[in-house]
Scaffold this motif. Sequence first.
Motif, PDB file in Angstrom:
ATOM      1  N   PHE A 272     -10.795  15.811  21.205  1.00 50.54           N
ATOM      2  CA  PHE A 272     -11.013  15.439  20.226  1.00 50.54           C
ATOM      3  C   PHE A 272     -11.412  17.107  19.436  1.00 50.54           C
ATOM      4  N   GLY A 273     -11.206  17.653  20.274  1.00 52.26           N
ATOM      5  CA  GLY A 273     -11.991  19.324  19.125  1.00 52.26           C
ATOM      6  C   GLY A 273     -11.357  19.456  18.239  1.00 52.26           C
ATOM      7  N   SER A 274      -9.624  19.316  17.895  1.00 54.08           N
ATOM      8  CA  SER A 274      -8.849  19.437  17.114  1.00 54.08           C
ATOM      9  C   SER A 274      -8.943  18.981  15.557  1.00 54.08           C
ATOM     10  N   HIS A 275     -10.188  17.875  15.710  1.00 56.24           N
ATOM     11  CA  HIS A 275      -9.765  16.821  15.035  1.00 56.24           C
ATOM     12  C   HIS A 275     -10.684  16.970  13.826  1.00 56.24           C
ATOM     13  N   ALA A 276     -10.911  17.595  12.561  1.00 55.41           N
ATOM     14  CA  ALA A 276     -11.662  17.815  11.994  1.00 55.41           C
ATOM     15  C   ALA A 276     -12.818  16.237  11.839  1.00 55.41           C
ATOM     16  N   SER A 277     -12.309  15.514  11.708  1.00 59.73           N
ATOM     17  CA  SER A 277     -13.271  14.433  11.796  1.00 59.73           C
ATOM     18  C   SER A 277     -14.135  14.053  13.335  1.00 59.73           C
ATOM     19  N   LYS A 278     -13.982  15.061  14.231  1.00 60.59           N
ATOM     20  CA  LYS A 278     -14.399  15.113  15.057  1.00 60.59           C
ATOM     21  C   LYS A 278     -15.575  16.228  15.753  1.00 60.59           C
ATOM     22  N   SER A 279     -15.200  17.239  14.822  1.00 57.31           N
ATOM     23  CA  SER A 279     -15.473  18.478  16.079  1.00 57.31           C
ATOM     24  C   SER A 279     -16.472  18.435  15.641  1.00 57.31           C
ATOM     25  N   LYS A 280     -17.386  17.845  14.753  1.00 60.51           N
ATOM     26  CA  LYS A 280     -18.674  18.456  14.509  1.00 60.51           C
ATOM     27  C   LYS A 280     -20.076  17.574  15.962  1.00 60.51           C
ATOM     28  N   GLN A 281     -19.215  16.530  16.744  1.00 63.23           N
ATOM     29  CA  GLN A 281     -19.603  15.913  17.607  1.00 63.23           C
ATOM     30  C   GLN A 281     -18.757  17.087  18.695  1.00 63.23           C
ATOM     31  N   ALA A 282     -17.906  17.111  18.834  1.00 63.33           N
ATOM     32  CA  ALA A 282     -17.779  18.037  19.476  1.00 63.33           C
ATOM     33  C   ALA A 282     -17.693  19.382  19.830  1.00 63.33           C
ATOM     34  N   GLN A 283     -18.113  19.829  19.145  1.00 63.14           N
ATOM     35  CA  GLN A 283     -19.391  21.028  19.072  1.00 63.14           C
ATOM     36  C   GLN A 283     -20.504  20.573  19.644  1.00 63.14           C
ATOM     37  N   SER A 284     -21.188  19.365  19.371  1.00 58.43           N
ATOM     38  CA  SER A 284     -22.332  19.479  19.720  1.00 58.43           C
ATOM     39  C   SER A 284     -22.391  18.886  21.550  1.00 58.43           C
ATOM     40  N   ARG A 285     -21.393  18.541  21.561  1.00 52.17           N
ATOM     41  CA  ARG A 285     -20.866  18.269  23.327  1.00 52.17           C
ATOM     42  C   ARG A 285     -20.680  19.671  24.086  1.00 52.17           C
ATOM     43  N   VAL A 286     -20.255  20.493  23.572  1.00 44.56           N
ATOM     44  CA  VAL A 286     -20.297  21.666  23.849  1.00 44.56           C
ATOM     45  C   VAL A 286     -21.524  22.515  24.114  1.00 44.56           C
ATOM     46  N   LYS A 287     -22.739  22.235  23.268  1.00 45.59           N
ATOM     47  CA  LYS A 287     -23.911  22.569  23.493  1.00 45.59           C
ATOM     48  C   LYS A 287     -24.733  21.748  24.558  1.00 45.59           C
ATOM     49  N   GLN A 288     -24.495  21.237  24.679  1.00 49.12           N
ATOM     50  CA  GLN A 288     -24.628  19.859  25.952  1.00 49.12           C
ATOM     51  C   GLN A 288     -23.780  19.980  26.633  1.00 49.12           C
ATOM     52  N   ILE A 289     -23.112  20.569  27.197  1.00 48.75           N
ATOM     53  CA  ILE A 289     -22.119  21.328  28.093  1.00 48.75           C
ATOM     54  C   ILE A 289     -23.054  22.554  28.465  1.00 48.75           C
ATOM     55  N   ASP A 290     -22.895  23.322  27.597  1.00 50.14           N
ATOM     56  CA  ASP A 290     -23.552  24.523  28.146  1.00 50.14           C
ATOM     57  C   ASP A 290     -24.667  24.102  28.908  1.00 50.14           C
ATOM     58  N   LYS A 291     -25.968  23.437  28.164  1.00 49.28           N
ATOM     59  CA  LYS A 291     -26.514  23.156  29.084  1.00 49.28           C
ATOM     60  C   LYS A 291     -27.248  22.748  30.215  1.00 49.28           C
ATOM     61  N   LEU A 292     -26.433  21.694  30.123  1.00 46.63           N
ATOM     62  CA  LEU A 292     -26.540  21.089  31.758  1.00 46.63           C
ATOM     63  C   LEU A 292     -25.799  21.781  32.860  1.00 46.63           C
ATOM     64  N   LYS A 293     -24.820  22.926  31.855  1.00 48.90           N
ATOM     65  CA  LYS A 293     -24.089  23.861  33.140  1.00 48.90           C
ATOM     66  C   LYS A 293     -25.293  25.323  33.501  1.00 48.90           C
ATOM     67  N   GLU A 294     -26.426  25.129  32.931  1.00 53.65           N
ATOM     68  CA  GLU A 294     -27.642  26.479  32.802  1.00 53.65           C
ATOM     69  C   GLU A 294     -28.462  25.030  33.686  1.00 53.65           C
ATOM     70  N   GLU A 295     -28.353  23.912  34.211  1.00 57.05           N
ATOM     71  CA  GLU A 295     -29.427  23.222  34.406  1.00 57.05           C
ATOM     72  C   GLU A 295     -29.220  23.272  35.680  1.00 57.05           C
ATOM     73  N   ILE A 296     -27.667  22.952  36.197  1.00 58.96           N
ATOM     74  CA  ILE A 296     -27.015  23.025  37.462  1.00 58.96           C
ATOM     75  C   ILE A 296     -27.295  24.215  38.525  1.00 58.96           C
ATOM     76  N   GLU A 297     -27.250  25.581  37.248  1.00 62.13           N
ATOM     77  CA  GLU A 297     -27.492  26.543  38.265  1.00 62.13           C
ATOM     78  C   GLU A 297     -28.858  26.684  38.288  1.00 62.13           C
ATOM     79  N   SER A 298     -29.494  26.349  37.863  1.00 65.82           N
ATOM     80  CA  SER A 298     -31.054  26.574  37.869  1.00 65.82           C
ATOM     81  C   SER A 298     -31.731  25.705  38.691  1.00 65.82           C
ATOM     82  N   ARG A 299     -31.186  24.495  38.897  1.00 67.72           N
ATOM     83  CA  ARG A 299     -31.970  22.587  39.266  1.00 67.72           C
ATOM     84  C   ARG A 299     -30.705  22.452  40.980  1.00 67.72           C
ATOM     85  N   GLY A 300     -30.605  23.608  40.487  1.00 73.82           N
ATOM     86  CA  GLY A 300     -28.927  22.859  41.873  1.00 73.82           C
ATOM     87  C   GLY A 300     -29.757  23.085  42.746  1.00 73.82           C
ATOM     88  N   PRO A 301     -29.278  22.300  44.085  1.00 75.11           N
ATOM     89  CA  PRO A 301     -29.475  22.510  45.479  1.00 75.11           C
ATOM     90  C   PRO A 301     -29.321  24.170  45.971  1.00 75.11           C
TER      91      PRO A 301
END
Length: 560
Positions: A272-301
């Motif tokens: 849905f990243g290319s759909h205008a109606s969903k673009s804000k939700q897509a951007q929000s999820r990109v930020k969530q992805i970055d945050k989760l990746k940081e947690e995996i890096e810092s708090r993972g095994p």
Amino acid sequence: MIVLDKVTKRFGPKILFENVSMQFDPAKRYGLTGANGAGKSTLLKMLEGNEDTDTGSITIPGNLRLGVLKQNHFEYDQERILDTVIMGNKTLWDAMQEKERLYAAEMTDAVGIRLGELEGTIGEENGYMAESEAAELLVGLGIPTDKHESKMNSLAGGYKLRVLIAQVLFGKPDVLLLDEPTNHLDLESIRWLEHFLTQEFRGTLVVVSHDRHFLNEVVTHIADVDYGTVTVYTGNYADFVDAKYENNQRAAAQAATAKKKVAELQEFVQRFGSHASKSKQAQSRVKQIDKLKEEIESRGPKRSSLVRPFIRFEFDKPSGRDVVRLEGISKTFHDDKGKEIVVYDNVSFNVNRGDKIAVTGPNGIGKSTLLKLIVGGFAGLDEDTKHDGLQSETGEIRWGHETSVGYFAQDTHEALNRTAAGMNAFQWLYQWDKLRPQEEVRGTLGKLLFSGEAGLKQAATMSGGECARLLLAKLVLLKHNVLILDEPTNHLDIESIEGLLDGLKGFNGTIIFVSHDRHVVSELATRIVELRPKGNGKGAEIVDFGGTYDEFLEREGRDK
């Protein structure tokens, strides 16, 4: 309290510690653990002030007495044994030495005043009980009273180490720094040291040891040195292993959940990243992805520098049921003054197929000599191993049918260096069986942690742990059905010891071994051969017990 504040330490490109902050608290006993080369001994040197930090600071209050186990066993060779111990209290020793010098000088008013001051210092340091306290420590560590007036150079290496331990303990330190204190101590002396550290010593202990049983008995905390940082765990070594495993399992589960969520979010963004109606939700999820990746890096095994070698001892043909018999064996040596020293006089015993025999007894009783006599009686040794064998003066050593003997020498550097001139690890190992496919030789090296470039390392430059692993690789490659091992765990880290123990426990052949590692003896031995001094003073006698070490201690009424 000892405080490390943002400590960083490098050796060339290698980072041992990076931005480490922690503290060692009063009255706690810390075991420093980690792989060979992780930085344990370097951390001890920084604590004692013999190694600088690159950045950051280590703060030790000035009123704390620091006790450090000396590693140079020859430093005090010309000193009386009792004096070496008393030197552990520098204030007292300096005062005693100055007092002797002043009594030899002309007596003046100034000298008299100074002597009075020195008497006060000696009194404050309990100097008039110094020799009796030093003697008590020495006896506890297995050095008899009739030796105390002798010089240090009259002692074998293992006994020198005991004197140096007594020296550290005599100084009544508030902080005790010990680097491999159980190396070369016999099992009785290790038990004495365990009792002293847990029942009598009230200060802070920081100890490096590869002896799992010792750490389990002594420490209250583990300071784990791994990949540039130090993590403190509460409990002994067994507690640490459980906690580290549980932490990694928990972190792995959390990382798996987070990765699953990342995949779901990425799928939404892609759809849905290319759909205008969903673009804000897509951007929000990109930020969530970055945050989760940081947690995996810092708090993972957490990755670990600890690697366990894979050791499996196999053989092509089993030996006969009767492996070796010693009948009427005698062995004597002569000291520097030509005095005859009887090690064995008319000793006999036999070894059966499948026995796993631990040879125990006090230092200097002749454990290594017994192994060398057994090896020396075998006719099929390779040219290198013949160097280690000894011949008995009387009696007979008879080896049984289809026996093949592999020997691990206590002095690993000497054993390796006499056959390794100009060779790398692969060349050294390949020379013992050039009919063996090179891929198999490289595979054996890889299992013993000599993969890739490590297999090309010059044998002459290897550390103690690397020498031991390369000598073990030879035993694995040549597939003997009888293994004779003299202190095989010396210099190995705990993971390598566990790998070796796994291999020996799974070995279906016969093992005769000497080890001062209580964990190894307890886990491996199915029969105990203890050497004891004969009542007539003529060498050692054998006490043969068919059972485990714990069962042997129970029968003898000794503490486990």
